[in-house]
Scaffold this motif. Structure first.
Motif, short mmCIF file in Angstrom:
data_model
loop_
_atom_site.label_atom_id
_atom_site.label_comp_id
_atom_site.label_asym_id
_atom_site.label_seq_id
_atom_site.Cartn_x
_atom_site.Cartn_y
_atom_site.Cartn_z
N TYR A 135 0.82 -1.21 0.00
CA TYR A 135 0.00 0.00 0.00
C TYR A 135 0.86 1.26 0.00
O TYR A 135 0.48 2.28 -0.58
N SER A 167 -6.61 6.97 1.57
CA SER A 167 -7.16 5.64 1.28
C SER A 167 -6.09 4.57 1.35
O SER A 167 -6.28 3.50 1.95
N PHE A 185 -5.75 1.38 4.21
CA PHE A 185 -5.55 -0.04 3.93
C PHE A 185 -4.26 -0.55 4.57
O PHE A 185 -4.22 -1.66 5.10
N PHE A 224 -11.95 -9.35 -0.54
CA PHE A 224 -11.01 -8.46 0.14
C PHE A 224 -10.83 -8.85 1.61
O PHE A 224 -9.72 -8.81 2.14
N GLU A 269 -6.82 -9.71 1.50
CA GLU A 269 -5.94 -8.55 1.59
C GLU A 269 -4.83 -8.72 2.62
O GLU A 269 -3.90 -7.91 2.68
N ARG A 325 -8.96 -2.37 -6.57
CA ARG A 325 -9.24 -1.22 -5.71
C ARG A 325 -9.07 0.09 -6.47
O ARG A 325 -9.85 1.02 -6.32
N THR A 355 -12.00 0.64 -8.85
CA THR A 355 -13.20 1.01 -8.10
C THR A 355 -13.11 2.45 -7.62
O THR A 355 -14.07 3.22 -7.72
N THR A 356 -11.95 2.84 -7.11
CA THR A 356 -11.75 4.22 -6.64
C THR A 356 -11.95 5.22 -7.77
O THR A 356 -12.56 6.28 -7.60
N VAL A 374 -18.71 3.27 -1.79
CA VAL A 374 -17.43 2.72 -1.34
C VAL A 374 -17.11 3.34 0.02
O VAL A 374 -17.05 4.56 0.14
N GLY A 427 -12.74 0.63 1.69
CA GLY A 427 -12.75 0.14 0.32
C GLY A 427 -13.81 -0.92 0.06
O GLY A 427 -13.82 -1.54 -1.01
N ARG A 428 -14.71 -1.16 1.02
CA ARG A 428 -15.77 -2.14 0.83
C ARG A 428 -16.97 -1.49 0.15
O ARG A 428 -17.17 -0.28 0.24
#
Length: 395
Positions: A154, A215, A219, A288, A292, A307, A310-311, A324, A328-329
């Motif tokens: 990350y 973000s 994570f 995830f 993860e 991710r 999606t972001t 979201v 991140g779910r």
């Protein structure tokens, strides 16, 4: 700059997913292969009696066992332990510095109280930026020496985000050094004005530099160090496989075939589409939750790509009632989804759904086979598994 990034990722692609199978293979190779013969020749040199031969054989086997034991349980140096501790402690500290730059109060003058002088907004922003740069550099430096591959993955993505915003950061006096750390020019930031800083770190814009960095740090803070269990592997593989099927279904024309309603009109089967979308959300989150914490570079790289996609499409997903959260779910609002234009849903998932399915398939592959990506990370701190696309512009 590539040197700094490559130091961070040079050890991540090896992973530990091969398990005891590799150790057995190593043992066979060491014991009966060329290395084993070399060891025997070394310890047997100059020995002629059966006693000395027996002794050399025992010493050879002891050395081989020692080598295998070091492979099974590698010793962690004090420097690495310190780096792991610094990284774990540094991530929440860096999150706090980002929060300060996202806080609207940082950009307003503070009135003095009880006879004490106040503080103007520019000075507050300069102080907050100095803290951010200092703590950012501490985290990057610790990550380069750390073995906590889940967290460093990350941090790698955070560094990638910083590099992508290099020009905008330079405008507010923040430049990137060759080793990936940052340097701050107070005078340049003051000349640019604090409004530009506030815009770059805006918490209201999910795609701003500050929001994206936060973000990645969120994570990183919840990712475990380097644990991976068979049960989680099985769950992750199952969810990834199911997500692949859901993504492909949402991207297919068949799901959007119209049916006759009670009045004889041709309409979308919204309940059917909603059911598939809900399954997609559940399997996305389940994958995830289980995957993860993996140390597998192929799994991590593809989760990062999912991710990222999606972001990039947060705003479009929100139009369809799919939100979201900070971890991140995904969460789906059924009523909002039902009211959405299904032709737009179809057009969006035609790209997004099939793209997510591709990466989910790879998560399933790397989880099931326990193989690591041959080149999960590039020298620039990016992931080398599957490209990313942005579909929002096509909606």
């Amino acid at each position: 700059m590539s040197q700094g990034y490559s130091q961070l990722f040079q050890g991540l692609s090896s992973g530990s997913g091969s398990g005891n199978t590799n150790f057995l293979a190593d043992y066979a190779s060491l014991k009966s292969g060329s290395y084993g013969r070399l060891m025997k020749a070394y310890y047997g040199a100059g020995q002629s009696s059966s006693t000395s031969s027996s002794g050399s054989k025992a010493r050879t086997n002891n050395v081989l066992e020692q080598i295998l034991e070091e492979r099974r349980n590698p010793k962690v140096s004090e420097d690495v332990k310190e780096a792991n501790a610094d990284l774990t402690a540094g991530i929440p500290t860096l999150k706090s510095s980002v929060s300060a730059l996202q806080n609207e109060n940082t950009y307003t003058d503070t009135q003095g109280q009880n006879g004490q002088s106040g503080q103007n907004a520019t000075d507050k922003v300069v102080s907050a930026m100095k803290n951010f740069v200092s703590q950012y550099n501490d985290v990057v430096s610790a990550a380069k020496k750390s073995t906590l591959s889940n967290k460093t993955a990350y941090i790698a993505n955070m560094m990638k985000t910083t590099k992508a915003n290099a020009d905008q950061l330079a405008e507010i006096g923040v430049t990137i050094n060759a080793n990936g750390t940052l340097q701050f020019n107070e005078g340049k930031m003051k000349s640019a004005g604090i409004s530009k800083v506030q815009e770059m770190f805006s918490s209201k814009d999910s795609m701003s530099y500050g929001s994206t960095v936060m973000s990645r740090l969120q994570f990183a803070s919840i990712a475990t160090g380097a644990t991976d269990t068979t049960e989680k592997d099985n769950t992750a593989g199952s969810s990834a496989s199911a997500l692949k099927a859901d993504g492909e279904a949402l991207a297919s024309d068949k799901l959007y075939e119209k049916v006759k309603d009670k009045n004889g009109n041709m309409v979308y089967d919204i309940d059917k589409i909603l059911s598939t979308a809900k399954s997609f959300v559940n399997n996305y989150n389940g994958m995830f939750d289980a995957a993860e914490s993996s140390t597998n570079s192929g799994v991590l790289a593809n989760l990062a790509k999912i991710r990222e996609k999606t972001t990039q499409n947060t705003n479009v997903l929100k139009q369809f009632g799919i939100n979201v959260d900070e971890k991140g779910r995904l969460k789906i609002d059924e009523e909002t989804f039902k009211k959405a234009d299904m032709s737009k849903v179809q057009k969006f998932f035609k790209d997004y759904g099939s793209s997510i399915a591709t990466n989910a398939s790879l998560v399933d592959y790397y989880t099931t086979t326990k193989a690591n990506a041959a080149s999960g990370y590039t020298a620039s701190g990016t992931y080398g598994v599957q490209g990313s696309s942005r579909f929002a512009d096509s909606i």
